[in-house]
Design a protein around this motif. Structure first.
Motif, PDB file in Angstrom:
ATOM      1  N   PHE A 143      29.651  53.616  -0.607  1.00 19.35           N
ATOM      2  CA  PHE A 143      29.679  54.488  -1.542  1.00 19.35           C
ATOM      3  C   PHE A 143      30.359  53.875  -2.845  1.00 19.35           C
ATOM      4  N   ASP A 144      31.116  52.906  -2.676  1.00 19.42           N
ATOM      5  CA  ASP A 144      31.692  52.245  -3.788  1.00 19.42           C
ATOM      6  C   ASP A 144      30.679  51.807  -4.855  1.00 19.42           C
ATOM      7  N   ARG A 145      29.555  51.493  -4.247  1.00 21.34           N
ATOM      8  CA  ARG A 145      28.198  51.031  -4.979  1.00 21.34           C
ATOM      9  C   ARG A 145      27.793  51.993  -5.617  1.00 21.34           C
ATOM     10  N   PHE A 146      28.278  53.287  -5.669  1.00 18.84           N
ATOM     11  CA  PHE A 146      27.331  54.462  -6.206  1.00 18.84           C
ATOM     12  C   PHE A 146      28.379  54.921  -7.585  1.00 18.84           C
ATOM     13  N   ARG A 147      27.431  55.352  -8.671  1.00 22.55           N
ATOM     14  CA  ARG A 147      28.324  55.534  -9.927  1.00 22.55           C
ATOM     15  C   ARG A 147      28.826  57.058  -9.863  1.00 22.55           C
ATOM     16  N   ASP A 148      28.091  57.916  -8.987  1.00 26.50           N
ATOM     17  CA  ASP A 148      28.615  59.273  -8.795  1.00 26.50           C
ATOM     18  C   ASP A 148      27.856  59.990  -7.550  1.00 26.50           C
ATOM     19  N   ILE A 149      28.449  60.992  -6.845  1.00 26.12           N
ATOM     20  CA  ILE A 149      27.680  61.511  -5.964  1.00 26.12           C
ATOM     21  C   ILE A 149      28.024  63.141  -6.153  1.00 26.12           C
ATOM     22  N   LEU A 181      22.893  53.622  -9.060  1.00 29.77           N
ATOM     23  CA  LEU A 181      22.743  54.350  -7.665  1.00 29.77           C
ATOM     24  C   LEU A 181      23.526  55.455  -7.676  1.00 29.77           C
ATOM     25  N   PHE A 182      23.135  56.839  -7.320  1.00 30.27           N
ATOM     26  CA  PHE A 182      23.760  58.000  -7.320  1.00 30.27           C
ATOM     27  C   PHE A 182      23.254  58.660  -6.002  1.00 30.27           C
ATOM     28  N   GLY A 183      24.062  59.817  -5.491  1.00 28.94           N
ATOM     29  CA  GLY A 183      23.716  60.634  -4.501  1.00 28.94           C
ATOM     30  C   GLY A 183      23.890  62.027  -4.652  1.00 28.94           C
ATOM     31  N   ILE A 184      23.006  62.791  -3.806  1.00 28.80           N
ATOM     32  CA  ILE A 184      23.016  64.258  -3.891  1.00 28.80           C
ATOM     33  C   ILE A 184      23.027  64.539  -2.408  1.00 28.80           C
ATOM     34  N   SER A 185      24.099  65.129  -1.647  1.00 23.63           N
ATOM     35  CA  SER A 185      24.317  65.414  -0.475  1.00 23.63           C
ATOM     36  C   SER A 185      24.654  66.851   0.047  1.00 23.63           C
ATOM     37  N   ALA A 214      34.777  67.916   5.122  1.00 29.16           N
ATOM     38  CA  ALA A 214      34.044  66.941   5.931  1.00 29.16           C
ATOM     39  C   ALA A 214      33.774  65.706   5.112  1.00 29.16           C
ATOM     40  N   TRP A 215      33.634  65.779   3.767  1.00 29.17           N
ATOM     41  CA  TRP A 215      33.307  64.335   3.105  1.00 29.17           C
ATOM     42  C   TRP A 215      34.813  63.709   2.988  1.00 29.17           C
ATOM     43  N   ALA A 216      35.787  64.550   2.855  1.00 36.24           N
ATOM     44  CA  ALA A 216      37.259  64.083   2.701  1.00 36.24           C
ATOM     45  C   ALA A 216      37.353  63.393   4.192  1.00 36.24           C
ATOM     46  N   GLN A 217      37.075  63.632   5.161  1.00 35.62           N
ATOM     47  CA  GLN A 217      37.278  62.931   6.489  1.00 35.62           C
ATOM     48  C   GLN A 217      36.380  61.523   6.574  1.00 35.62           C
ATOM     49  N   PHE A 218      35.075  61.619   6.231  1.00 32.70           N
ATOM     50  CA  PHE A 218      34.155  60.734   6.093  1.00 32.70           C
ATOM     51  C   PHE A 218      34.190  59.506   5.032  1.00 32.70           C
ATOM     52  N   ARG A 219      34.310  59.998   3.799  1.00 38.48           N
ATOM     53  CA  ARG A 219      34.495  59.015   2.802  1.00 38.48           C
ATOM     54  C   ARG A 219      35.225  57.681   2.973  1.00 38.48           C
ATOM     55  N   PRO A 220      36.438  57.877   3.408  1.00 39.33           N
ATOM     56  CA  PRO A 220      37.251  56.809   3.614  1.00 39.33           C
ATOM     57  C   PRO A 220      36.554  55.474   4.539  1.00 39.33           C
ATOM     58  N   ARG A 221      35.627  56.190   5.655  1.00 37.47           N
ATOM     59  CA  ARG A 221      35.265  55.160   6.469  1.00 37.47           C
ATOM     60  C   ARG A 221      33.863  54.507   5.909  1.00 37.47           C
ATOM     61  N   ALA A 222      33.324  54.886   4.705  1.00 37.20           N
ATOM     62  CA  ALA A 222      32.131  54.561   4.239  1.00 37.20           C
ATOM     63  C   ALA A 222      32.154  53.629   2.826  1.00 37.20           C
ATOM     64  N   ILE A 262      22.043  54.256   9.127  1.00 31.86           N
ATOM     65  CA  ILE A 262      20.579  54.026   9.705  1.00 31.86           C
ATOM     66  C   ILE A 262      20.273  52.517   9.537  1.00 31.86           C
ATOM     67  N   PRO A 263      19.661  51.844  10.607  1.00 30.20           N
ATOM     68  CA  PRO A 263      19.096  50.669  10.498  1.00 30.20           C
ATOM     69  C   PRO A 263      18.701  50.060   9.078  1.00 30.20           C
ATOM     70  N   GLY A 264      19.171  49.188   8.389  1.00 34.45           N
ATOM     71  CA  GLY A 264      18.552  48.784   7.240  1.00 34.45           C
ATOM     72  C   GLY A 264      18.772  49.486   5.942  1.00 34.45           C
ATOM     73  N   SER A 265      19.441  50.481   6.075  1.00 40.03           N
ATOM     74  CA  SER A 265      19.614  51.484   4.562  1.00 40.03           C
ATOM     75  C   SER A 265      20.481  50.751   4.095  1.00 40.03           C
ATOM     76  N   LEU A 266      21.722  50.593   4.533  1.00 39.71           N
ATOM     77  CA  LEU A 266      22.864  50.007   3.725  1.00 39.71           C
ATOM     78  C   LEU A 266      22.549  48.817   3.008  1.00 39.71           C
ATOM     79  N   GLN A 267      21.686  47.869   3.640  1.00 40.07           N
ATOM     80  CA  GLN A 267      21.261  46.635   3.123  1.00 40.07           C
ATOM     81  C   GLN A 267      20.426  46.964   1.981  1.00 40.07           C
ATOM     82  N   LEU A 268      19.745  47.944   1.830  1.00 34.72           N
ATOM     83  CA  LEU A 268      18.840  48.071   0.739  1.00 34.72           C
ATOM     84  C   LEU A 268      19.860  48.625  -0.370  1.00 34.72           C
ATOM     85  N   VAL A 269      20.720  49.478  -0.041  1.00 36.53           N
ATOM     86  CA  VAL A 269      21.703  49.862  -1.081  1.00 36.53           C
ATOM     87  C   VAL A 269      22.569  48.706  -1.820  1.00 36.53           C
TER      88      VAL A 269
END
Length: 204
Positions: free
Chosen positions: A129-135, A108-112, A118-126, A91-98
């Motif tokens: 999320f190394d910036r997050f302590r836990d998701i 920083l944490f996540g609830i998704s 699906a997560w196993a496919q996507f996580r290596p592309r993102a 999403i434009p601008g969101s990762l810069q805020l992270v």
């Protein structure tokens, strides 16, 4: 820990940090607009996909749906093998805020609502999320927003107090559920609105 001002941010992922649309998997594969529309409104629908967020594996989903729609079996299998293509970019601008929050030392944490396969496919592309302590991923837990249980699980696992957290989601029902668990909430519309919320909370 004791109560106090908000100092922790908990993000949703889809439509907050990253775009998501199942149709993106097939736009280059199915040039016929009518066929694509039929597939996305009848076979590979968000409602059907949601069971993956609740813990049903792609293998089980593909087998069951292919038996129901044998003529679409190749497309159903393609969906499972290429799910990450439903996430075309941030999403434009969101990762810069992270990045700014991380640089400011904000936890920083996540609830998704996200399936395990699906997560196993996507996580290596993102790598963001190394910036997050836990998701907390719903498919791992077999719990999904807006069930209050997933928020209770997250608070316990993250080791945070709800009143010290700001939860960000694009769905008002999910934000409401977080607020009922004691968190502050922000219904995401765009990065500019979120930035104003974060500045107002003293996080940026």
């Amino acid at each position: 820990m004791s109560g106090g001002p908000i100092h922790t941010v908990i993000f949703d992922i889809g439509q907050v940090l990253y775009q998501w649309d199942l149709k993106h998997i097939f736009v280059s594969r199915i040039p016929d607009a009518a066929e694509l529309d039929w597939l996305m409104t009848t076979v590979i629908t968000p409602q059907w996909h949601f069971q993956h967020d609740l813990g049903v594996s792609f293998a089980d989903m593909v087998a069951e749906r292919s038996a129901e729609f044998p003529d679409a079996a190749n497309h159903i299998r393609y969906y499972a093998e290429n799910f990450a293509d439903s996430i075309p970019g941030p999403i434009p601008g969101s990762l810069q805020l992270v990045e700014r929050l991380h640089s400011a030392g904000v936890p920083l944490f996540g609830i998704s609502n996200f399936g395990s396969d699906a997560w196993a496919q996507f996580r290596p592309r993102a790598p963001i999320f190394d910036r997050f302590r836990d998701i907390v991923i719903s498919g791992h837990e077999r719990l999904a927003k807006p069930d209050p249980a997933i928020f209770a699980l997250a608070v316990a696992r993250f080791g945070v107090l709800p009143e010290q957290c700001l939860f960000i989601d694009d769905r008002a029902d999910n934000v409401r559920a977080a607020q009922e668990c004691g968190m502050a909430g922000h219904v995401f519309a765009d990065a500019a609105g979120l930035e104003a919320e974060l500045v107002g909370a003293g996080l940026l």
